[in-house]
Enzyme design. Structure first.
Site, short mmCIF file in Angstrom:
data_model
loop_
_atom_site.label_atom_id
_atom_site.label_comp_id
_atom_site.label_asym_id
_atom_site.label_seq_id
_atom_site.Cartn_x
_atom_site.Cartn_y
_atom_site.Cartn_z
N LYS A 271 0.84 -1.20 0.00
CA LYS A 271 0.00 0.00 0.00
C LYS A 271 0.88 1.25 0.00
O LYS A 271 2.01 1.20 0.46
CB LYS A 271 -0.84 0.02 1.28
CG LYS A 271 -2.04 -0.91 1.27
CD LYS A 271 -2.83 -0.75 2.55
CE LYS A 271 -4.02 -1.71 2.58
NZ LYS A 271 -5.04 -1.43 1.57
N ARG A 345 -10.70 -11.30 1.53
CA ARG A 345 -11.70 -12.22 0.96
C ARG A 345 -11.25 -13.68 1.04
O ARG A 345 -12.09 -14.58 1.10
CB ARG A 345 -12.02 -11.80 -0.48
CG ARG A 345 -10.84 -11.77 -1.41
CD ARG A 345 -11.13 -10.93 -2.65
NE ARG A 345 -11.17 -9.49 -2.32
CZ ARG A 345 -11.60 -8.54 -3.14
NH1 ARG A 345 -12.04 -8.86 -4.36
NH2 ARG A 345 -11.61 -7.27 -2.78
N1 BES Z 1 -8.20 -3.61 4.21
C1 BES Z 1 -8.36 -3.14 2.89
C2 BES Z 1 -9.63 -2.33 2.68
C3 BES Z 1 -9.73 -1.03 3.41
C4 BES Z 1 -9.44 0.15 2.75
C5 BES Z 1 -10.17 -0.97 4.71
C6 BES Z 1 -9.59 1.35 3.42
C7 BES Z 1 -10.28 0.22 5.37
C8 BES Z 1 -10.01 1.39 4.73
C9 BES Z 1 -8.40 -4.32 1.91
O1 BES Z 1 -7.65 -5.42 2.26
C10 BES Z 1 -7.87 -3.83 0.61
O2 BES Z 1 -6.76 -3.42 0.57
N2 BES Z 1 -8.73 -3.84 -0.39
C11 BES Z 1 -8.38 -3.39 -1.69
C12 BES Z 1 -9.04 -4.30 -2.69
C13 BES Z 1 -8.65 -4.03 -4.09
C14 BES Z 1 -7.19 -4.27 -4.28
C15 BES Z 1 -9.48 -4.93 -4.98
C16 BES Z 1 -8.88 -1.97 -1.84
O3 BES Z 1 -9.96 -1.64 -1.34
O4 BES Z 1 -8.18 -1.17 -2.45
ZN ZN Z 2 -5.62 -5.28 1.66
#
Ligand code: BES
Ligand code: ZN
Ligand code: ZN
Length: 491
Positions: A271, A345
């Site tokens: 990230k 997921r």
């Molecule tokens: N934990 C994150 C989602 C999240 C984002 C929670 C902001 C709280 C605040 C999750 O694991 C994630 O990173 N999801 C990705 C999915 C995408 C790569 C399909 C996302 O939301 O960017």
């Molecule tokens: Zn994630």
């Protein structure tokens, strides 16, 4: 905070509080001279009992704090919680650590007095929560209110049933604060095994049993999702399985699953640095499940509840999963990994498939799953997706009474094509920036057993707040635990 029940006769404290409707001539439960004094002073200070307004009155060494509830026809338990929170804040400002809150006659309010009282208790306990474990208090910081006495003007209403309802409200708010503590804890101090230990301590002889599946057991079970996501960290992944068994005959079986990524760095699909500190909250779903069992330990319900907290740390260590990997989930289906940041997921998929084998009457999963949900619904509304419209409608309705807001997004069938993979049974994500929350929901649905009522709750937005809400301080909110508790109470 200690909550006690008393009557006007028995209470001898010096700091009083009361709630008041706009347009009323006296605060609730305050009669005669005190009430008139309240409105007279109020008039001078333009206190009209609107929500958010409070007024402090002095008479000799006594104090009366009145908080506005707004218009009678706009009455809600949310307003009662918020007004009670403001009373406690005012207490802190004047250095009062004990306060007696006037509980009026049942006829003074439109709806149930019992629920009114329960809401004051919830507002008090939730608003007095602070995550102060790791900071040194400033010398001028006022101490929190330690004692709240509910002072019943009518001794008859201070009944055993009322006391029982108060205890329930205490148990519920305490469970929410327990969840908040887990989410607020720094990520390196709550690795999977540590949270599992906390989960294991929730077992209560004869009522709650716990089984923690460590690596070997997960391998035996074939939980490839939890294992692969946890493979990039020195902290091994695990799965906590809690079971609540009712005293008498069980009327229903409910499975509740919560995503427990103790820190989500994104893994090799790292990230961006900005805001990464908030990814300690990626276990808020699991924390809600543990909070639920903290509450279940104190109540009697006629249902069986299975709680699953799959726990892993998503880091880019040497063993980490990679884009292009294929994960075999618990039910045998394979999933192609496109980004290691879409990790949640895979944990949920294992548990949804495993939970399905228990043939539950309802299966709920709770997860900080997609940033897309925050884009769609903002940071105060959780997303709901699933195959059970009745439970979805119920969650939305119950949520409103709890100050936890939900909205449904569709599991739009045609988008299933986004999940087609050339190398595995499924691809785990769709196109970047396109209906991310729905696609995640469609992916999860592939692991829900035939005919099992299921609802997925995406709490990516509301699980954590960066500013104070009405009565919740900045940080973890405990969403959606209060609504889940009310749902289970209603079954
Ligand atoms: N934990 C994150 C989602 C999240 C984002 C929670 C902001 C709280 C605040 C999750 O694991 C994630 O990173 N999801 C990705 C999915 C995408 C790569 C399909 C996302 O939301 O960017
Ligand atoms: Zn994630
Ligand atoms: Zn995540």
């Amino acid at each position: 905070m200690r909550i006690e029940l008393a009557t006007t006769k028995s209470w001898t404290g010096k700091v009083w509080a009361a709630l008041m409707f706009e347009g009323d001539s006296v605060p609730l439960g305050i009669s005669g001279n005190d009430g008139r004094a309240a409105t007279q002073t109020g008039a001078a200070e333009r206190f009209t009992a609107r929500p958010k307004q409070t007024i402090l009155l002095r008479r000799n060494d006594e104090r009366l704090i009145v908080a506005g509830l707004g218009k009678r026809n706009e009455y809600s338990l949310e307003r009662v919680r918020a007004a009670t929170a403001r009373i406690l804040k005012r207490c802190e400002e004047i250095g009062a650590t004990a306060v007696g809150l006037a509980i009026p006659e049942p006829s003074d309010i439109k709806e149930s007095l019992t629920e009114f009282v329960a809401a004051t208790v919830e507002g008090a306990i939730l608003s007095s929560y602070r995550f102060n474990k790791w900071r040194t208090p400033k010398p001028d910081e006022p101490p929190p209110v330690a004692n709240l006495t509910l002072v019943f003007v009518n001794p008859k209403t201070k009944s055993a049933a009322m006391a029982k309802r108060v205890n329930e409200a205490v148990a519920k708010a305490t469970a929410v604060n327990f969840t908040r503590d887990l989410v607020n804890e720094p990520p390196s101090l709550k690795p999977p095994e540590k949270l599992a230990e906390i989960g294991a301590r929730l077992a209560v002889r004869g009522r709650i049993t716990v089984k923690v599946h460590h690596r070997a057991s997960l391998e035996k079970l074939g939980m490839g999702g939890i294992l692969r996501v946890g493979a990039g960290s020195h902290q091994p992944p695990c799965l906590v399985h809690l079971t609540y068994t009712p005293k008498g005959r069980s009327k229903k079986t409910v499975v509740v699953i919560g995503k427990g990524i103790t820190f989500d760095s994104g893994g090799l699909s790292l990230k961006p640095g900005s805001g990464m500190e908030y990814m300690k909250d990626d276990m808020a779903g699991a924390a809600a499940v543990l909070g639920l069992f903290n509450w279940l330990a104190k109540v009697d319900l006629p249902i069986t509840v299975h709680g699953f907290a799959p726990l892993a740390e998503n880091l880019p260590g040497g063993g980490a999963q990679k884009p292009g990997d294929i994960i075999r989930q618990y039910n045998g289906k394979t999933a192609e990994v496109i980004t290691t940041d879409a990790e949640g997921r895979h944990l949920l998929a294992d548990c949804l498939a495993y939970g399905s084998t228990l043939k539950p009457d309802l299966m709920i999963d709770i997860a900080t799953l997609t940033g897309a949900c925050v884009v769609a619904l903002g940071d105060e509304v959780s997303g709901l997706l699933g195959n059970d419209p009745a439970t979805i409608a119920k969650l939305i309705e119950l949520g409103k009474t709890q100050g936890e807001y939900f909205w449904e997004l569709p599991l739009f069938e045609r988008y299933k094509q986004h999940l087609k993979s050339k190398v595995a049974d499924l691809k785990h994500t769709g196109k970047p920036g396109v209906a991310g929350t729905i696609i995640a929901g469609l992916f999860l649905q592939e692991f829900v057993g035939e005919g099992i009522p299921w609802v997925h709750i995406d709490i990516a937005g509301p699980s954590f707040t960066k500013e104070d809400w009405d009565y919740l301080a900045t940080g973890a909110t405990g969403v959606p635990l209060r609504t889940i508790i009310e749902l289970l109470r209603s079954l």
